[in-house]
Design an enzyme around this catalytic site. Structure first.
Site, PDB file in Angstrom:
ATOM      1  NE  ARG A 120      -3.221   2.270   3.184  1.00  0.00           N
ATOM      2  CZ  ARG A 120      -2.836   3.346   3.838  1.00  0.00           C
ATOM      3  NH1 ARG A 120      -1.551   3.479   4.215  1.00  0.00           N
ATOM      4  NH2 ARG A 120      -3.692   4.311   4.122  1.00  0.00           N
ATOM      5  N   GLY A 166     -10.607  11.404   3.488  1.00  0.00           N
ATOM      6  CA  GLY A 166     -10.328  10.388   4.497  1.00  0.00           C
ATOM      7  C   GLY A 166      -8.843  10.316   4.787  1.00  0.00           C
ATOM      8  CD  GLU A 184      -6.359   2.669   1.665  1.00  0.00           C
ATOM      9  OE1 GLU A 184      -7.468   2.289   1.220  1.00  0.00           O
ATOM     10  OE2 GLU A 184      -5.914   2.330   2.768  1.00  0.00           O
ATOM     11  CD  GLU A 214     -13.823  -0.255   5.521  1.00  0.00           C
ATOM     12  OE1 GLU A 214     -13.337   0.799   5.054  1.00  0.00           O
ATOM     13  OE2 GLU A 214     -13.235  -0.975   6.333  1.00  0.00           O
TER      14      GLU A 214
END
Length: 367
Positions: free
Chosen positions: A42, A66, A131, A140
């Site tokens: 990541r 976010g 992300e 989510e």
């Protein structure tokens, strides 16, 4: 036989308001942020995407949706952004401000605590970085907020980071298939013992609850998909892309529910067992057609011998493994939709026909 059961996490109905409170509470803890920050796949992908494509950031305005700890906003600032708006719904925003100040970027990065749907920016931006990906990409539903931010705040000439995403599915073998079946049988054996014990010792016959307990146990043991990091050798058939997303044009309606038909060919040399299917995703940083990336970067969560991620793969296990051989063709239909009880969660229905063999299928719930 196709199963059409609908389930919630561990068979429970979850109050949406409570669940969202738990969601934001969880993301407000540093231990949770650390898990993501320690994911080298990541981190390397986002770091390289920013610093190999500085022309997208130098002198530009950036929105980080976010922001969490603020790491992506900090990289955007270090890459030369004129202004970065780092939006975070949880109290993690307080830590992000401290981190921004500690890295001497307080004049460039403005940390804003609040939901992207509720805040107002003083200007439109050149870049949206986020992300947003969950397990099997869409768990989510955070992508909804990114889409909202894109439609409200991105300039017509702006770019999305990442710019594209893909979902994949492939047949796999796994000993977990037997383990889950054994869990179900063991749990049911314990239930019948409980019934006998309760009737003998306390004079109450609980057997009337057996059918709902069976249904509940099947959902938990056999229908709830599993998170795992598979070895590439466990993939026994050709992977198929089940959904491609252009982050600059996709709508929420495109990802709430979709059905796709695809096929896979068994590729293992020896006869093997089809135990279920694995789902994963990758995202790409390509810039836009008008302003392409100088270097395209990929982040993949595919099964890997050395480069596992905190997302891993989502494993959808069959109730019983099926024997397959090299060259066998699997014809599959996959439907994915958000849970009606909690739209952060997903329900997946997989139907698989094995050429000249039996057909199997079931519905899963990603908890």
């Amino acid at each position: 036989m196709d199963s059409d059961l609908s389930s919630t996490s561990n068979g429970e109905i979850i109050d949406k308001a409570v669940d969202f409170a738990n969601y934001f509470c969880t993301y407000s803890f540093l231990y949770h942020q650390k898990e993501m920050l320690c994911d080298r796949v990541r981190m390397n992908a986002y770091y390289n995407a920013v610093f190999e494509n500085k022309h997208h950031f130098q002198g530009k305005t950036v929105l980080d949706v976010g922001t969490g700890s603020g790491i992506l906003a900090i990289w955007a600032g270090q890459a030369g952004a004129r202004k970065v708006y780092a939006v975070e719904a949880t109290t993690m925003a307080n830590h992000a401000r401290v981190l921004v100040n500690a890295n001497n970027l307080q004049d460039v990065i403005e940390v804003i605590q609040g939901s992207i749907e509720d805040i107002t920016l003083p200007e439109r931006v050149d870049v949206i970085i986020s992300e947003w990906m969950g397990h099997f990409l869409l768990r989510e539903s955070m992508f909804d907020s990114v889409i909202y931010a894109r439609d409200r705040w991105l300039k017509p000439t702006g770019v999305m980071y990442p710019s594209h995403a893909q979902m994949w599915c492939a047949p796999v073998r796994s000993d977990l298939c037997d383990e889950k079946s054994n869990d179900f049988e063991g749990t049911m054996a314990d239930w019948y013992h409980f019934i006998d014990d309760t009737k003998f010792n306390y004079g109450v016959d609980m057997s009337i609850l057996t059918n709902p307990f069976i249904k509940e146990t099947k959902k938990y043991c056999l229908q709830t998909s599993m998170w795992c990091n598979l070895h590439p050798d466990q993939v026994i058939g050709s992977p198929a892309m089940i959904l491609g997303i252009d982050c600059s044009t996709v709508t929420v309606a495109d990802i709430i529910k979709f059905t796709t038909v695809f096929s896979s060919i068994i590729i293992k040399e020896e006869d093997t067992r089809l135990c279920g299917f694995a789902g994963w995703f990758d995202v790409h940083f390509r810039g836009s057609r008008a302003d392409p990336a100088a270097k395209v970067i990929e982040l993949t969560t595919a099964p890997s011998e050395e480069n596992g991620t905190h997302w891993g793969q989502q494993l959808f296990l069959l109730d019983e493994a099926k024997s397959v051989s090299k060259g066998d063709e699997l014809s599959l239909t996959l439907t994915l939709e958000r849970s009606k009880e909690n739209h952060r969660l997903l329900e997946v229905h997989l139907a698989c026909g094995i050429v000249k063999k039996v057909a199997v299928g079931k519905k899963f719930y990603i908890e």
